[in-house]
Write a protein that holds these residues in place. Sequence first.
Motif, PDB file in Angstrom:
ATOM      1  N   GLN A  68       1.691   6.903  -6.711  1.00 36.24           N
ATOM      2  CA  GLN A  68       0.653   7.856  -7.095  1.00 36.24           C
ATOM      3  C   GLN A  68       1.117   9.297  -6.871  1.00 36.24           C
TER       4      GLN A  68
ATOM      5  N   VAL B 211       0.965   4.235  -2.841  1.00 37.53           N
ATOM      6  CA  VAL B 211       0.733   5.651  -2.519  1.00 37.53           C
ATOM      7  C   VAL B 211       1.897   6.505  -3.001  1.00 37.53           C
TER       8      VAL B 211
ATOM      9  N   HIS C 100       0.829  -1.208   0.000  1.00 33.89           N
ATOM     10  CA  HIS C 100       0.000   0.000   0.000  1.00 33.89           C
ATOM     11  C   HIS C 100       0.862   1.255   0.000  1.00 33.89           C
ATOM     12  N   GLU C 101       1.866   1.295   0.857  1.00 29.88           N
ATOM     13  CA  GLU C 101       2.748   2.465   0.931  1.00 29.88           C
ATOM     14  C   GLU C 101       3.456   2.715  -0.395  1.00 29.88           C
TER      15      GLU C 101
END
Length: 104
Positions: free
Chosen positions: A98, A95, A91-92
């Motif tokens: 992005q 992110v 997830h990190e």
Amino acid sequence: MSDCSLTKTDESKEWPEGIISVKLTMNPYLLVLAEEKAAKSGLKVWEYINVALWEKMDRPSREELMNFAAVFEMDEMDPKWKKRLKLAARHELEVLEQIKDGEA
């Protein structure tokens, strides 16, 4: 994120934030000595031990740590914290990707 970090050492700036608690079994002689040395250094024992371990592993960068955690192979017998770590690292990284794409 460093404004709310629990760590104090310069070395810890290379580590992703610790969001998953891990229980370790340690030699009690090493632990009691580490507690004494940590107190003299003004650190919590867990940070003192993390610095020593990080240095022993040739000081991997934040990126190396995150990438490793996101892709390491797991066994069905692995503890739940490893599964959560892998998910959190993935997830990190997504992110961060992005954010990079938004800046380009």
